[in-house]
Write an enzyme that holds these catalytic residues in place. Sequence first.
Site, short mmCIF file in Angstrom:
data_model
loop_
_atom_site.label_atom_id
_atom_site.label_comp_id
_atom_site.label_asym_id
_atom_site.label_seq_id
_atom_site.Cartn_x
_atom_site.Cartn_y
_atom_site.Cartn_z
N HIS A 193 0.78 -1.14 0.05
CA HIS A 193 -0.06 -0.01 -0.07
C HIS A 193 0.77 1.13 -0.19
O HIS A 193 0.74 2.13 1.03
CB HIS A 193 -1.04 -0.05 1.20
CG HIS A 193 -2.44 0.22 1.06
ND1 HIS A 193 -3.21 -0.81 0.27
CD2 HIS A 193 -3.40 1.20 1.09
CE1 HIS A 193 -4.31 -0.50 0.01
NE2 HIS A 193 -4.38 0.74 0.70
N GLY A 198 -5.25 5.52 -3.96
CA GLY A 198 -5.25 4.92 -5.42
C GLY A 198 -4.37 3.86 -5.56
O GLY A 198 -4.05 3.33 -6.55
N ASN A 199 -4.19 2.88 -4.42
CA ASN A 199 -3.38 1.80 -4.42
C ASN A 199 -4.02 0.89 -5.14
O ASN A 199 -3.37 -0.01 -5.93
CB ASN A 199 -3.04 1.45 -2.86
CG ASN A 199 -2.19 2.31 -2.28
OD1 ASN A 199 -1.03 2.41 -2.62
ND2 ASN A 199 -2.86 2.98 -1.41
N GLY A 200 -5.40 0.82 -5.04
CA GLY A 200 -6.17 -0.40 -5.79
C GLY A 200 -6.22 -0.32 -7.28
O GLY A 200 -5.74 -1.27 -7.82
N ARG A 201 -6.27 0.78 -7.62
CA ARG A 201 -6.39 1.29 -9.15
C ARG A 201 -4.87 1.03 -9.80
O ARG A 201 -4.67 0.30 -10.94
CB ARG A 201 -6.92 2.46 -9.49
CG ARG A 201 -8.56 2.63 -9.19
CD ARG A 201 -8.88 4.01 -9.11
NE ARG A 201 -8.85 4.50 -7.78
CZ ARG A 201 -8.60 5.88 -7.48
NH1 ARG A 201 -8.90 6.71 -8.54
NH2 ARG A 201 -8.39 6.30 -6.33
N CYS A 202 -3.73 1.54 -9.05
CA CYS A 202 -2.42 1.43 -9.42
C CYS A 202 -2.19 0.11 -9.45
O CYS A 202 -1.47 -0.52 -10.42
CB CYS A 202 -1.59 2.17 -8.46
SG CYS A 202 -1.65 4.02 -8.95
N GLY A 203 -2.43 -0.79 -8.41
CA GLY A 203 -2.16 -2.18 -8.39
C GLY A 203 -2.84 -2.88 -9.64
O GLY A 203 -2.07 -4.04 -10.06
N ARG A 204 -3.93 -2.67 -9.99
CA ARG A 204 -4.44 -3.26 -11.20
C ARG A 204 -3.96 -2.67 -12.34
O ARG A 204 -3.92 -3.81 -13.22
CB ARG A 204 -5.95 -3.36 -10.91
CG ARG A 204 -6.73 -3.98 -9.78
CD ARG A 204 -8.35 -3.90 -9.82
NE ARG A 204 -8.74 -2.70 -9.23
CZ ARG A 204 -8.87 -2.36 -8.17
NH1 ARG A 204 -8.48 -2.99 -7.07
NH2 ARG A 204 -9.36 -1.24 -8.05
#
Length: 365
Positions: A193, A198-204
Amino acid sequence: MVPARLASLELSISAALSADVEEAAGALSRFDMYAASRLGAGNHVLGPMSAVLLRTEATSSSQIEHLTVGAKNLALETIHESSSDNAAIVVGNVRAMEAALRLSKDMDEEHVLAMHRALMLAQPGWEEEAGRYRDRLVWVGTDSYSPRGASHVAPQAELIPAAMRDLLAFIARDDLPVIVQCAMAHAQFETIHPFSDGNGRCGRALVHAILQNKGLVHATTPPVSAGLLRRTDSYFDALTAFRNGDAEPIVESFVEACLFAASSGERLIDDLTHQLDLAREQLQGTRSDSPVWRVLPQLIEQPIVTTKYLCEALGLSKSQSERAIRRMESAGVLTARSGRQRNVIWEHRGILDVLDAYAVGLRRR
């Protein structure tokens, strides 16, 4: 918490899961080839089709974060005619996806930060956080005041640089099945994290950088997040299992998501190219050198247009854009509407309907 090190981790995958991973990888590869063969290698339609698949993926990824926006508002935002805050944020996610694909050629820390910067500059109030690691504790699954009861408390800020270097070293490995690498890299990114938001969107988005970096896909952006969106509970449970030392559930989630991405992506391509075929029939008799034929495939990427947009996107003159729009309107391909800024805009209703129907199908459980 201190995130586990992945760079030199020895993995053992069950035979059954290995077979499923191979099936998912084959499906994505076939989807990528199908897109090129369906539209023709080097076909000028493939560029707009790649763009709409990118937007579809960015929209689905945003929807996992409860940021919902329809195809019309997303298209309006692109030509600065939308009043939707969510649309602006989702367009930011499109920019992050684009940055991720640029990252795929050189997957280093600088490009990861650039991806985050592209995402967060679209969210008012987050400019100072854009493109830099967080400097405070963050957590997931409870209120913003205390981590008590949180489903995940991210590592302390000072651990982030070393953890990200380890993650990038893991991504650089070439001894792992690509789908396994995508799933674990994504889960590790979410565990670290590294950003304040914006971690979820960047990670995907990172997943697509890996898919292209490893050569599993070349021409398109398969809608993997659309597959994850169909079963968000199991996706989040799999992230928790990964943090507890069990990587199989997140790999299984990605296998299912990739299989869905391939099958639904093919249907989406077919439905959109069908709209182009119908429009070509409506435009029969139009001269072969008419600017209409340059505008038509662009409607896949941008189903709502203005004369100004066509001039900027396609390099047409104002008179060429106006002639093309008049011809397409008279043929029933485009419909005129009033824009928010009192400009006249033209929309292709059939393409918008296809994109909205796809999004509605994702929300059915």
